[in-house]
Design an enzyme around this catalytic site. Sequence first.
Site, PDB file in Angstrom:
ATOM      1  N   LYS A 138       9.354   3.310   1.394  1.00  0.00           N
ATOM      2  CA  LYS A 138       9.942   3.424   0.069  1.00  0.00           C
ATOM      3  C   LYS A 138       9.041   2.743  -0.949  1.00  0.00           C
ATOM      4  O   LYS A 138       8.296   1.854  -0.534  1.00  0.00           O
ATOM      5  CB  LYS A 138      11.344   2.827   0.001  1.00  0.00           C
ATOM      6  CG  LYS A 138      11.547   1.439   0.606  1.00  0.00           C
ATOM      7  CD  LYS A 138      10.779   0.236   0.137  1.00  0.00           C
ATOM      8  CE  LYS A 138      10.867  -0.227  -1.269  1.00  0.00           C
ATOM      9  NZ  LYS A 138      10.058  -1.474  -1.509  1.00  0.00           N
ATOM     10  N   TYR A 224      16.696  -0.267  -4.100  1.00  0.00           N
ATOM     11  CA  TYR A 224      17.761  -0.667  -3.178  1.00  0.00           C
ATOM     12  C   TYR A 224      19.107  -0.729  -3.901  1.00  0.00           C
ATOM     13  O   TYR A 224      20.137  -0.360  -3.339  1.00  0.00           O
ATOM     14  CB  TYR A 224      17.474  -2.051  -2.585  1.00  0.00           C
ATOM     15  CG  TYR A 224      16.315  -2.082  -1.618  1.00  0.00           C
ATOM     16  CD1 TYR A 224      16.502  -1.792  -0.279  1.00  0.00           C
ATOM     17  CD2 TYR A 224      15.029  -2.415  -2.039  1.00  0.00           C
ATOM     18  CE1 TYR A 224      15.444  -1.832   0.619  1.00  0.00           C
ATOM     19  CE2 TYR A 224      13.963  -2.458  -1.158  1.00  0.00           C
ATOM     20  CZ  TYR A 224      14.177  -2.161   0.173  1.00  0.00           C
ATOM     21  OH  TYR A 224      13.134  -2.202   1.059  1.00  0.00           O
TER      22      TYR A 224
HETATM   23  P1  NAD Z   1       0.423  -4.670   1.152  1.00  0.00           P
HETATM   24  O1  NAD Z   1      -0.349  -4.778  -0.111  1.00  0.00           O
HETATM   25  O2  NAD Z   1       0.693  -5.919   1.917  1.00  0.00           O
HETATM   26  O3  NAD Z   1      -0.295  -3.633   2.141  1.00  0.00           O
HETATM   27  C1  NAD Z   1      -0.854  -2.421   1.706  1.00  0.00           C
HETATM   28  C2  NAD Z   1      -1.884  -1.955   2.702  1.00  0.00           C
HETATM   29  O4  NAD Z   1      -2.500  -0.775   2.195  1.00  0.00           O
HETATM   30  C3  NAD Z   1      -3.001  -2.981   2.935  1.00  0.00           C
HETATM   31  O5  NAD Z   1      -3.273  -3.046   4.307  1.00  0.00           O
HETATM   32  C4  NAD Z   1      -4.173  -2.398   2.188  1.00  0.00           C
HETATM   33  O6  NAD Z   1      -5.424  -2.751   2.786  1.00  0.00           O
HETATM   34  C5  NAD Z   1      -3.919  -0.902   2.340  1.00  0.00           C
HETATM   35  N1  NAD Z   1      -4.607  -0.091   1.321  1.00  0.00           N
HETATM   36  C6  NAD Z   1      -5.283   1.030   1.587  1.00  0.00           C
HETATM   37  N2  NAD Z   1      -5.807   1.519   0.455  1.00  0.00           N
HETATM   38  C7  NAD Z   1      -5.467   0.692  -0.536  1.00  0.00           C
HETATM   39  C8  NAD Z   1      -5.741   0.658  -1.934  1.00  0.00           C
HETATM   40  N3  NAD Z   1      -6.439   1.619  -2.545  1.00  0.00           N
HETATM   41  N4  NAD Z   1      -5.238  -0.358  -2.649  1.00  0.00           N
HETATM   42  C9  NAD Z   1      -4.506  -1.319  -2.067  1.00  0.00           C
HETATM   43  N5  NAD Z   1      -4.210  -1.345  -0.736  1.00  0.00           N
HETATM   44  C10 NAD Z   1      -4.697  -0.351   0.014  1.00  0.00           C
HETATM   45  O7  NAD Z   1       1.792  -3.918   0.797  1.00  0.00           O
HETATM   46  P2  NAD Z   1       3.138  -3.897   1.643  1.00  0.00           P
HETATM   47  O8  NAD Z   1       4.024  -4.961   1.135  1.00  0.00           O
HETATM   48  O9  NAD Z   1       2.845  -3.848   3.085  1.00  0.00           O
HETATM   49  O10 NAD Z   1       3.764  -2.516   1.133  1.00  0.00           O
HETATM   50  C11 NAD Z   1       3.343  -1.273   1.650  1.00  0.00           C
HETATM   51  C12 NAD Z   1       4.500  -0.268   1.508  1.00  0.00           C
HETATM   52  O11 NAD Z   1       5.607  -0.748   2.260  1.00  0.00           O
HETATM   53  C13 NAD Z   1       5.019  -0.090   0.075  1.00  0.00           C
HETATM   54  O12 NAD Z   1       5.428   1.231  -0.106  1.00  0.00           O
HETATM   55  C14 NAD Z   1       6.213  -1.018   0.008  1.00  0.00           C
HETATM   56  O13 NAD Z   1       7.176  -0.642  -0.934  1.00  0.00           O
HETATM   57  C15 NAD Z   1       6.749  -0.858   1.411  1.00  0.00           C
HETATM   58  N6  NAD Z   1       7.550  -2.026   1.843  1.00  0.00           N
HETATM   59  C16 NAD Z   1       8.774  -1.785   2.343  1.00  0.00           C
HETATM   60  C17 NAD Z   1       9.575  -2.824   2.730  1.00  0.00           C
HETATM   61  C18 NAD Z   1      10.915  -2.538   3.329  1.00  0.00           C
HETATM   62  O14 NAD Z   1      11.681  -3.473   3.499  1.00  0.00           O
HETATM   63  N7  NAD Z   1      11.218  -1.297   3.668  1.00  0.00           N
HETATM   64  C19 NAD Z   1       9.121  -4.142   2.584  1.00  0.00           C
HETATM   65  C20 NAD Z   1       7.849  -4.361   2.080  1.00  0.00           C
HETATM   66  C21 NAD Z   1       7.072  -3.285   1.703  1.00  0.00           C
END
Ligand code: NAD
Length: 368
Positions: A138, A224
């Site tokens: 999401k 949410y």
């Molecule tokens: P994050 O920034 O920690 O991780 C993102 C990942 O994408 C990194 O590993 C990064 O290296 C990679 N990536 C690849 N290309 C990229 C670019 N061009 N720019 C930036 N990063 C790049 O983010 P996250 O918190 O893991 O979030 C990722 C997804 O998961 C989002 O859609 C977020 O909304 C979702 N999320 C959901 C929940 C949930 O409870 N369902 C919780 C946290 C995050």
Amino acid sequence: MKQAPKTSRRDFIRKSSVLAGALAVSPAILSAACLQPGKKLGIALVGLGGYAGGQLAPALQQTKNCYLAGIVTGTPSKATEWAAKYNIPQKNIYNYQTFDSIADNPDIDIIYVVLPVSMHKEYTIRAARAGKHVICEKPMALNAADCREMIAACKKANRLLSIGYRLHFEPHTQEVMRLGQKQILGKVTEIATGNGFKYTGDPNAWRLKKALAGGGGLMDMGIYAIQGARYTLGQEPLAVRATQEKTRPELFSEVDETVFWELKFPGGQKVTGKSSYNNNWGFLRAKADKGSFELEPAYGYDGLDGKVNGKPMNIPNINQQAAQMDDFATCVRLGKQSRVPGEEGEKDMKVIDAIYRSLDSGKWENIG
Ligand code: NAD
């Protein structure tokens, strides 16, 4: 007044699953690998950031129907680290250049897209074209139009698409759905809900860039609260009016910080919501004709808590992500639509699109 028939929590969950199962998809969706009885389905995580590393990979150590079979990362050091930690064979490790060749890998049944929002559409479509079923995090995409493209691409490839809506598998949330939708305490008349946290992270993170995140606290956290109102009532909102506030405009120059909204539902309930990158919120409070119920925390994954008529719900917490991924693996095995398909993600994005239109117009906007 005529009262809705009482439904037990177990009945409600069973019937909801049956309903989702009624939306069965083509038998051709069953791949040869999925038909092997007893075989855990292989999941490949795309994007090894905070959520994949902190929640999904650990949850995949607890799943019964699926396991962490592969990874897709642009960072070679992460590939080495994850391979050692989770015993992932070299042949199941991809980068963004080799991603499409995952099509030839029978170990991978499901691709889980855990990337910045702007990349969800591209990687969901490429995963489906590679013949894999998809879970996308999401918010599903930058806007509802992109969601529709993703849904169409998965349908065309005859692959299942699900959104990472873990709360639909969470027992406190399922209880709120039952109380609200089955009108156990009479008709719900009022909902107030909010979700947010005080952002103190990297000022250059993708979450603060409109092109990558699509928006700020509303896209990330508000989604949410929008869902909370939708699944409490079991109805779709018709229109929305929103306002916003910025206390740190230098940090939130591209995206929203705090947003407040009112939703108009067909039942005429009073529904307000708010999202923030500046306030630690996470609640859902509902008033009904004959009582009230609430969750706080309502949306996290470190344990939810709730009350009905002021008394504790006393419901145990579970590993939400393990339950969510196990359920999708079962759906894939049975060729059955997930209870949180792409269409569910699109519904939230339609509301978010309308909230952004209302922030621009200052008026009520229809959620088409
Ligand atoms: P994050 O920034 O920690 O991780 C993102 C990942 O994408 C990194 O590993 C990064 O290296 C990679 N990536 C690849 N290309 C990229 C670019 N061009 N720019 C930036 N990063 C790049 O983010 P996250 O918190 O893991 O979030 C990722 C997804 O998961 C989002 O859609 C977020 O909304 C979702 N999320 C959901 C929940 C949930 O409870 N369902 C919780 C946290 C995050």
